[in-house]
Design an enzyme around this catalytic site. Structure first.
Site, PDB file in Angstrom:
ATOM      1  CE  LYS A 195     -33.574  -9.831  -9.970  1.00  0.00           C
ATOM      2  NZ  LYS A 195     -34.343 -10.913 -10.131  1.00  0.00           N
ATOM      3  CB  THR A 218     -35.399  -7.165  -6.287  1.00  0.00           C
ATOM      4  OG1 THR A 218     -36.469  -7.627  -6.781  1.00  0.00           O
ATOM      5  CG2 THR A 218     -35.656  -5.936  -5.469  1.00  0.00           C
ATOM      6  N   GLY A 273     -36.406 -11.061 -17.138  1.00  0.00           N
ATOM      7  CA  GLY A 273     -35.258 -11.065 -16.412  1.00  0.00           C
ATOM      8  C   GLY A 273     -35.187 -12.548 -15.935  1.00  0.00           C
ATOM      9  CB  ALA A 274     -37.872 -14.132 -13.902  1.00  0.00           C
ATOM     10  CB  ALA A 323     -38.806 -14.171 -23.467  1.00  0.00           C
ATOM     11  CE1 TYR A 356     -41.569 -14.512  -4.313  1.00  0.00           C
ATOM     12  CE2 TYR A 356     -42.602 -13.894  -2.517  1.00  0.00           C
ATOM     13  CZ  TYR A 356     -41.458 -13.535  -3.253  1.00  0.00           C
ATOM     14  OH  TYR A 356     -40.795 -12.457  -3.045  1.00  0.00           O
ATOM     15  CB  SER A 393     -37.612  -6.746  -0.399  1.00  0.00           C
ATOM     16  OG  SER A 393     -36.729  -7.612  -0.246  1.00  0.00           O
ATOM     17  CG  ASN A 399     -42.339 -13.641 -23.853  1.00  0.00           C
ATOM     18  OD1 ASN A 399     -42.771 -13.650 -22.713  1.00  0.00           O
ATOM     19  ND2 ASN A 399     -41.627 -12.450 -24.457  1.00  0.00           N
ATOM     20  NE  ARG A 400     -47.304  -9.550 -23.098  1.00  0.00           N
ATOM     21  CZ  ARG A 400     -47.423  -8.486 -22.286  1.00  0.00           C
ATOM     22  NH1 ARG A 400     -48.726  -8.413 -21.505  1.00  0.00           N
ATOM     23  NH2 ARG A 400     -46.490  -7.765 -21.635  1.00  0.00           N
TER      24      ARG A 400
END
Ligand code: NDP
Length: 280
Positions: A75, A71, A140-141, A138, A226, A24, A161-162
């Site tokens: 969540k 995180t 949490g993010a 689809a 990222y 983090s 989504n998969r």
């Protein structure tokens, strides 16, 4: 770097809860926000046992804790822990920010969407209004950013989504301009202006199984993941003529700035901190 020892501390203790948590960057970001505003801050990263969220959160708030970032994978636990929820936290069924209130109750918010919108719209100046937007994933993010993304009034938002049922169930919660799809059935008759990768495929070294014909020279591509180099998804987009692209570092810093303001009532210079982290 300025000596933070001589800076007045912001009131209370702050932390990020996760498992794993070593990776983090939140303590570095919050320390930098505080430093640039002339303060120091007590902000730690805390590894929480997988079944231990509620006990750890209670202990934190009972011993001087005033604010938590949350995180993966907590969540949803934080969503259930909060005494009150903001509309965007309710909409995403996930909480990434907890804030102790004056009456002792705990407010839950989700700042991920605001973070991404800051990056896309404010920092990068990408336009979403009236555009066709494709979001992959689809989880949490994606749930966390839909509320804020829809405030920017895209003409169409396709969630692919998969696991198709999850994309369709999520899309059904919104208006007729939000549709759910499998990766195979993404409508390619009209081009998408903005493509957002909100899958965790990259964490496992893979790519979402979409057609590369979705990429084109005019589209804007955003990867919520990222890294120091362009992510695997962005490298794939670049190979397919995409020139406007971004990873999710700005989203990370943008969501942290929003949490910082909720806790301290102070607005950090998000762009300056972003520029500093980008060159690190
Ligand atoms: P979740 O575990 O909640 O959801 C994962 C999603 O990715 C699901 O939709 C899942 O599909 C999909 N997925 C996983 N593996 C693959 C694959 N191999 N191919 C296609 N789809 C796949 O994770 P989050 O939503 O919390 O996180 C998603 C990403 O967003 C992560 O990379 C995370 O690091 C990043 N993130 C970045 C933030 C930032 O501030 N920049 C903030 C939050 C997240 P299925 O439903 O079929 O399993």
């Amino acid at each position: 770097m300025t000596d933070t020892l001589n800076m007045p501390p912001l009131k209370g203790q702050y932390a990020v809860f996760g498992n794993p948590i070593a990776q983090s960057k939140s303590p570095l970001i919050h320390n930098e926000f505080a430093r640039t505003l002339g303060y120091s801050i007590d902000y730690k990263k805390i590894l929480v046992e997988l079944e231990g969220f509620e006990g750890a959160a209670k202990a934190f708030f009972n011993t001087g804790g005033r604010g938590l970032n949350i995180t993966a994978p907590f969540k949803e636990d934080a969503y259930h822990y909060a005494d009150q929820l903001t509309p965007r936290a309710k909409s995403s069924l996930a909480v990434n920010t907890l804030c102790l209130q004056d009456d002792g109750s705990v407010l839950g918010d989700n700042t991920d969407g605001a973070g991404m919108m800051w990056d896309i719209a404010t920092s990068k100046g990408w336009s979403v209004k009236g555009k066709r937007v494709l979001i992959l994933g689809a989880g949490g993010a994606t749930r966390g950013v839909l509320y804020s993304l829809l405030q920017l009034e895209p003409a169409l938002l396709c969630i692919a989504n998969r696991s198709t049922d999850k994309a369709i169930a999520l899309a059904d919660k919104y208006g007729s301009n939000v549709i759910g799809s499998s990766f195979d059935d993404i409508d390619t008759t009209q081009k998408f202006d903005v493509i957002i990768n909100g899958t965790s495929a990259g964490l496992h070294g893979s790519l979402p199984n979409i057609s590369e014909s979705l990429f084109h020279a005019e589209c804007h591509v955003y990867d919520m993941s990222y890294a120091n180099e362009p992510t695997k998804f962005l490298q794939w987009a670049i190979k397919n003529k995409v020139v406007n692209y971004s990873d999710g570092l700005g989203m990370l810093i943008g969501q942290a700035a929003e949490s910082f303001t909720i806790w301290h009532g102070l607005k950090p210079n998000t762009q300056a901190v972003m520029d500093k982290f980008r060159t690190k």
